[in-house]
Enzyme design. Structure first.
Site, PDB file in Angstrom:
ATOM      1  N   SER A  25      16.912 -16.308 -15.375  1.00  0.00           N
ATOM      2  CA  SER A  25      18.230 -16.938 -15.592  1.00  0.00           C
ATOM      3  C   SER A  25      19.201 -15.964 -16.247  1.00  0.00           C
ATOM      4  CB  SER A  25      18.092 -18.150 -16.527  1.00  0.00           C
ATOM      5  OG  SER A  25      17.397 -19.185 -15.904  1.00  0.00           O
ATOM      6  N   ARG A 125      17.584 -27.003   0.040  1.00  0.00           N
ATOM      7  CA  ARG A 125      17.901 -27.564  -1.282  1.00  0.00           C
ATOM      8  C   ARG A 125      19.303 -28.189  -1.331  1.00  0.00           C
ATOM      9  NH1 ARG A 125      15.755 -23.625  -5.846  1.00  0.00           N
ATOM     10  NH2 ARG A 125      16.143 -25.503  -7.072  1.00  0.00           N
ATOM     11  N   SER A 170      21.633 -30.389 -15.244  1.00  0.00           N
ATOM     12  CA  SER A 170      21.407 -29.170 -14.466  1.00  0.00           C
ATOM     13  C   SER A 170      22.278 -28.037 -14.982  1.00  0.00           C
ATOM     14  CB  SER A 170      21.733 -29.414 -12.984  1.00  0.00           C
ATOM     15  OG  SER A 170      21.903 -28.172 -12.321  1.00  0.00           O
ATOM     16  N   GLN A 172      22.484 -25.217 -13.585  1.00  0.00           N
ATOM     17  CA  GLN A 172      23.117 -24.544 -12.447  1.00  0.00           C
ATOM     18  C   GLN A 172      24.441 -25.220 -12.097  1.00  0.00           C
ATOM     19  OE1 GLN A 172      20.136 -24.455  -9.367  1.00  0.00           O
ATOM     20  NE2 GLN A 172      18.909 -22.928 -10.442  1.00  0.00           N
ATOM     21  N   ASP A 318      10.957 -26.048 -15.464  1.00  0.00           N
ATOM     22  CA  ASP A 318      10.287 -25.087 -14.584  1.00  0.00           C
ATOM     23  C   ASP A 318       8.790 -24.960 -14.898  1.00  0.00           C
ATOM     24  OD1 ASP A 318      12.646 -24.557 -13.274  1.00  0.00           O
ATOM     25  OD2 ASP A 318      13.163 -22.847 -14.539  1.00  0.00           O
ATOM     26  N   ARG A 349       7.806 -30.114  -6.125  1.00  0.00           N
ATOM     27  CA  ARG A 349       6.703 -29.678  -6.998  1.00  0.00           C
ATOM     28  C   ARG A 349       5.781 -30.821  -7.400  1.00  0.00           C
ATOM     29  NH1 ARG A 349       9.934 -24.976 -10.372  1.00  0.00           N
ATOM     30  NH2 ARG A 349       9.530 -23.383  -8.775  1.00  0.00           N
ATOM     31  N   ARG A 390       5.964 -20.660  -8.306  1.00  0.00           N
ATOM     32  CA  ARG A 390       5.308 -21.282  -9.463  1.00  0.00           C
ATOM     33  C   ARG A 390       4.093 -22.121  -9.053  1.00  0.00           C
ATOM     34  NH1 ARG A 390       8.972 -19.477 -13.088  1.00  0.00           N
ATOM     35  NH2 ARG A 390      11.164 -19.985 -12.753  1.00  0.00           N
TER      36      ARG A 390
HETATM   37  C1  S3P Z   1      18.299 -22.530 -13.924  1.00  0.00           C
HETATM   38  C2  S3P Z   1      18.418 -23.895 -14.093  1.00  0.00           C
HETATM   39  C3  S3P Z   1      17.364 -24.851 -13.675  1.00  0.00           C
HETATM   40  C4  S3P Z   1      16.029 -24.157 -13.434  1.00  0.00           C
HETATM   41  C5  S3P Z   1      16.178 -22.895 -12.636  1.00  0.00           C
HETATM   42  C6  S3P Z   1      17.101 -21.899 -13.339  1.00  0.00           C
HETATM   43  C7  S3P Z   1      19.414 -21.652 -14.363  1.00  0.00           C
HETATM   44  O1  S3P Z   1      17.768 -25.474 -12.451  1.00  0.00           O
HETATM   45  O2  S3P Z   1      15.133 -25.042 -12.791  1.00  0.00           O
HETATM   46  O3  S3P Z   1      14.917 -22.274 -12.433  1.00  0.00           O
HETATM   47  O4  S3P Z   1      19.226 -20.425 -14.459  1.00  0.00           O
HETATM   48  O5  S3P Z   1      20.508 -22.182 -14.630  1.00  0.00           O
HETATM   49  P1  S3P Z   1      18.662 -26.813 -12.438  1.00  0.00           P
HETATM   50  O6  S3P Z   1      20.010 -26.462 -12.930  1.00  0.00           O
HETATM   51  O7  S3P Z   1      18.664 -27.235 -10.993  1.00  0.00           O
HETATM   52  O8  S3P Z   1      17.953 -27.784 -13.326  1.00  0.00           O
END
Ligand code: S3P
Length: 435
Positions: A25, A125, A170, A172, A318, A349, A390
């Site tokens: 990240s 996705r 989230s 992201q 994760d 998962r 994973r």
């Molecule tokens: C991440 C946010 C998470 C995580 C991913 C990395 C990031 O996803 O599962 O491996 O770097 O912001 P989500 O935002 O979909 O929860």
């Protein structure tokens, strides 16, 4: 071409001091923000994984120059928020949801059009979770009819700041909206249903952006510039998680994992494992680039099943593949609820872990948003990783507990987040052969 596979079987007790690669990240964000900054930034501890290299390659396609003085170092010649140039081809994010979703936010306000594509897993996705708020800000982004990639970003649209309450927790989505907000008129505020990892907020501040944030909310003004800075990337907790669980469940083990990133929004697994009776000690606490790090000393301990507190789920989102293997080795059932997001990760998962553990002889009762896992002896079998790094690494641990052999198919994607996992695992004591 035949896909690489692993054969995992009982090895020896895990021993040694292990160096875990850089955080995925943080590495993605370091490349993105350094590319957009005015001036030259240096990144130390960069994850040399396929996901993060794909992000660097994308910025190179848009005119950013990178130097690689040694593996895990990058010198980035930033071009400024308005300095990217139109790429000639589609931008390939590989397996990386983080890459694609953050880039969509960044590219929505560029004066040129871009197309973001990904591999088979990323192409399944959900992307409406970002295209909906970005469209409300004024962006024009097309997806496939079912909301999946490719993302066709029209560009050239003026964006308006937004007050956005996230429907799902989230990081992201939060980050995509904030990065679009950086290029928007006025203020952008994001409110989360549960606080998620705050690397975007912390790192934007390190790059000189005036941003207010606290757990659960973040706010910034559009039109700000980024100032180059140097970033030290901590070791990835999510990669360390596989060795934390393996050392916890393999009798006689004791390992030290050096300088692991312990951002509180990432370490739910530590809390969950401690509830289960794990023996994990934090030593030599320090700060790397504003992030808390410490050595983790993990010793084998008998674990007992628990109900995972729902409030911990976003902080260990994760880590469920690894957690399921810990639960398989525990006394008594483990219950997971409130984890429907696991169904839209690199694979489903919940289904991948439930099916794989059943193949090895366990009873797993799956629900829409979780599962109850009933531990027992693990037998032999062939596991599909569903091209999910994973899942592959989790079943490499399961193989150490098996009475026979566990074959894990399609392990190439481990290189997206943890290149060299199999070598490190063998050095530590895993029984793990490659194809
Ligand atoms: C991440 C946010 C998470 C995580 C991913 C990395 C990031 O996803 O599962 O491996 O770097 O912001 P989500 O935002 O979909 O929860």
């Amino acid at each position: 071409m035949s896909q690489p596979y692993w054969i995992a079987r009982k090895g020896s007790a895990l021993q040694g001091t292990l160096a875990i690669p850089g955080d995925k990240s943080v590495s993605h964000r370091a490349v993105m923000f350094a590319a957009l900054a005015d001036g030259v930034s240096r990144i130390e501890g960069f994850l040399e994984g396929e996901d993060t290299r794909a992000t660097a390659r994308i910025f190179a396609q848009m005119g950013v120059r990178f130097e690689t003085p040694s593996p895990s170092q990058r010198i980035v010649h930033g071009v400024g928020v308005d300095g990217l140039t139109a790429p000639h081809e589609a931008l390939d994010c590989g397996n990386a949801g983080t890459g694609m979703r953050l880039l969509a936010g960044l590219l929505a306000a560029q004066p040129f059009a871009t197309v973001l594509v990904g591999d088979a897993s990323l192409s399944r996705r959900p992307m409406r979770r970002i295209t909906d708020p970005l469209a409300r800000m004024g962006a024009r982004i097309d997806t496939e009819a079912d909301g999946t990639p490719p993302l066709r970003i029209h560009g050239g649209q003026p964006l308006q700041g937004i007050h956005y309450e996230l429907p799902v927790a989230s990081a992201q989505v939060k980050s995509a909206v904030l990065l679009a907000g950086l290029h928007a008129q006025g203020e952008t505020t994001v409110v989360e249903p549960h606080p998620t990892r705050d690397y975007t907020e912390r790192m934007l501040r390190a790059f000189g952006v005036d941003i207010d944030f606290q757990p659960g909310t973040a706010r910034l003004r559009g039109g700000q510039r980024l100032r180059a800075t140097d970033i030290v990337v901590p070791a990835d907790f999510s990669s360390a998680a596989f060795f934390i669980v393996a050392a916890s469940v393999i009798p006689g083990s004791q390992v030290r994992l050096r300088s692991v990133g312990l951002n509180p929004r990432r370490t739910g697994l530590l809390a969950a494992l401690r509830l289960m009776g794990a023996d994990i000690v934090e030593e030599n606490p320090a700060e790397h680039g504003g992030e808390p790090v410490a050595d983790l000393v993990v010793r084998h301990a008998p674990l007992h099943g628990v109900e995972i507190p729902v409030a911990l789920v976003p902080d260990m989102i994760d880590e469920f593949p690894a957690l399921f293997v810990a639960a398989a080795a525990a006394q008594g059932p483990t219950v997971v609820r409130g984890a429907a997001e696991l169904r839209v990760k690199e694979s489903d998962r919940l289904a991948a872990m439930a099916t794989g553990l059943r193949t090895l002889g366990l009873r797993v009762d799956e629900t829409d948003d979780g599962a109850t896992l009933h531990p027992g002896p693990l037998g032999s079998g062939t596991i599909e990783s569903h091209d999910d790094h994973r899942i592959a690494m989790a079943f490499a641990i399961a193989g150490q507990l098996s009475t026979g052999e566990v074959r894990i198919n399609d392990v190439a994607n481990v290189a997206t987040s943890f290149p060299g996992f199999d070598r490190l695992a063998r050095e530590a004591g895993f029984g793990l052969a490659g194809s």
